[in-house]
Design a protein around this motif. Structure first.
Motif, PDB file in Angstrom:
ATOM      1  N   LEU A 293      21.101  44.877 107.650  1.00 33.87           N
ATOM      2  CA  LEU A 293      21.988  43.782 107.427  1.00 33.87           C
ATOM      3  C   LEU A 293      21.391  42.488 106.410  1.00 33.87           C
ATOM      4  O   LEU A 293      20.507  42.227 106.500  1.00 33.87           O
ATOM      5  CB  LEU A 293      22.663  43.254 108.572  1.00 33.87           C
ATOM      6  N   ASN A 294      22.306  42.368 105.352  1.00 32.82           N
ATOM      7  CA  ASN A 294      21.776  41.208 104.638  1.00 32.82           C
ATOM      8  C   ASN A 294      20.638  41.548 103.803  1.00 32.82           C
ATOM      9  O   ASN A 294      20.023  40.767 103.067  1.00 32.82           O
ATOM     10  CB  ASN A 294      21.761  39.755 105.158  1.00 32.82           C
ATOM     11  N   GLU A 295      20.234  42.904 103.646  1.00 32.62           N
ATOM     12  CA  GLU A 295      19.185  43.315 102.746  1.00 32.62           C
ATOM     13  C   GLU A 295      19.681  44.291 101.828  1.00 32.62           C
ATOM     14  O   GLU A 295      20.619  44.999 101.885  1.00 32.62           O
ATOM     15  CB  GLU A 295      18.119  44.016 103.779  1.00 32.62           C
TER      16      GLU A 295
ATOM     17  N   ARG B 266      26.993  42.478 103.867  1.00 29.89           N
ATOM     18  CA  ARG B 266      26.781  41.322 104.562  1.00 29.89           C
ATOM     19  C   ARG B 266      27.948  41.035 105.136  1.00 29.89           C
ATOM     20  O   ARG B 266      28.951  41.282 104.843  1.00 29.89           O
ATOM     21  CB  ARG B 266      26.414  40.262 103.279  1.00 29.89           C
ATOM     22  N   GLU B 267      28.071  39.726 105.972  1.00 36.94           N
ATOM     23  CA  GLU B 267      29.056  39.278 106.537  1.00 36.94           C
ATOM     24  C   GLU B 267      29.729  38.160 105.620  1.00 36.94           C
ATOM     25  O   GLU B 267      29.045  37.589 104.758  1.00 36.94           O
ATOM     26  CB  GLU B 267      28.545  38.470 107.754  1.00 36.94           C
ATOM     27  N   LYS B 268      31.202  38.281 105.545  1.00 32.42           N
ATOM     28  CA  LYS B 268      31.820  37.379 104.751  1.00 32.42           C
ATOM     29  C   LYS B 268      31.672  36.044 105.260  1.00 32.42           C
ATOM     30  O   LYS B 268      31.714  35.710 106.312  1.00 32.42           O
ATOM     31  CB  LYS B 268      33.347  37.628 104.563  1.00 32.42           C
ATOM     32  N   GLU B 269      31.654  35.047 104.173  1.00 31.42           N
ATOM     33  CA  GLU B 269      31.557  33.713 104.668  1.00 31.42           C
ATOM     34  C   GLU B 269      33.022  33.248 105.093  1.00 31.42           C
ATOM     35  O   GLU B 269      33.876  33.656 104.524  1.00 31.42           O
ATOM     36  CB  GLU B 269      31.038  32.851 103.268  1.00 31.42           C
TER      37      GLU B 269
ATOM     38  N   SER C  50      28.214  44.546  98.844  1.00 28.83           N
ATOM     39  CA  SER C  50      27.968  44.181  97.356  1.00 28.83           C
ATOM     40  C   SER C  50      27.074  45.027  96.711  1.00 28.83           C
ATOM     41  O   SER C  50      26.241  45.614  97.169  1.00 28.83           O
ATOM     42  CB  SER C  50      27.410  42.751  97.474  1.00 28.83           C
TER      43      SER C  50
ATOM     44  N   LYS D 251      24.059  45.950  99.591  1.00 25.98           N
ATOM     45  CA  LYS D 251      23.999  45.219 100.410  1.00 25.98           C
ATOM     46  C   LYS D 251      24.912  45.068 101.260  1.00 25.98           C
ATOM     47  O   LYS D 251      26.136  44.629 100.846  1.00 25.98           O
ATOM     48  CB  LYS D 251      23.397  43.875 100.099  1.00 25.98           C
TER      49      LYS D 251
END
Length: 234
Positions: free
Chosen positions: A174-176, A231-234, A221, A229
């Motif tokens: 995650l996030n990588e 990732r969690e949405k902001e 993304s 990658k």
């Protein structure tokens, strides 16, 4: 009797389906019992003390929702999962209003039913901590044993094999950024003859659409020439 096993009572007038589902549940480690009619349901509940009741909506000439409503009155802590070929929203709403915790459309996979059983029996046994096969990510939980995605409203998405492999790989990082080569290997292992760029693009697209359409709070993304990658949405 092994009290450590989750006990399932399935009520469905389709004998072939009922017998098949129960056999598959037993293979998966559950203690499963099958009834082909509503007669004897109350006695079975008292005798077996099931952890979950799986109920068809239409059992012969009987209305499974009305029957389940009576069961719910006497056993409000017993999770009831409806299975049915009736896909109308009104029927689903009636089932949930009658005390059901979930409504699964027929035809369904046993692994999806298993994921629902695990979900709601865990809640009943008052063990809120997620077991090892549940990974919390974004607004969802990835069930790695049953290969399903548990959404915020407790509904579930039955993941296709390739969707699961890609999502699991991205979740583990995650996030990588995960390279296309690593995803290729996760899907096809060492069978390089099966590597197919267009197929991978299609699978990634399916995962992206699935995450977006189900309010998961996640997105995939693209990082050109590098990989993907999660990732969690902001």
């Amino acid at each position: 009797m092994d009290t450590t096993k989750i006990k399932v009572l399935l009520v469905d007038d389709d004998v072939l389906l009922g017998s098949t589902v129960v056999a598959e549940l037993i293979k998966r480690g559950y203690e499963a019992t099958y009834l082909s009619a509503t007669y004897g349901v109350e006695d079975a509940i008292k005798q077996l003390s099931p952890d979950v009741l799986v109920f068809d909506v239409e059992i012969g000439k009987e209305n499974g929702i009305k029957m389940a409503e009576e069961v719910f009155k006497g056993h409000p802590a017993l999770p009831i999962i409806f299975i049915s070929s009736h896909h109308e929203d009104e029927t689903k709403e009636a089932g949930l209003m009658a005390g059901g915790v979930a409504y699964i459309d027929k035809p369904f996979s046993v692994k999806l039913l298993s994921a629902h059983i695990d979900r709601f029996t865990r809640m009943r046994k008052l063990t809120p901590e997620a077991p090892e096969h549940i990974i919390s990510v974004g607004k969802t939980q990835l069930d790695t044993r049953n290969r399903t995605l548990i959404l915020i409203d407790d509904s579930m998405v039955d993941l296709r094999p390739m969707e699961y492999v890609i999502l699991k790989k991205l979740t583990d990082h995650l996030n990588e950024i995960v390279s296309r080569e690593d995803i290729y290997y996760a899907i096809w292992k060492k069978d390089t003859a099966y590597y197919n760029e267009q197929s991978l693009n299609n699978y990634i697209r399916r995962v992206r659409v699935m995450l977006e359409n189900n309010d998961t709070g996640l997105e995939v993304s693209l990082h050109r020439s590098l990989g993907y990658k999660l990732r969690e949405k902001e």
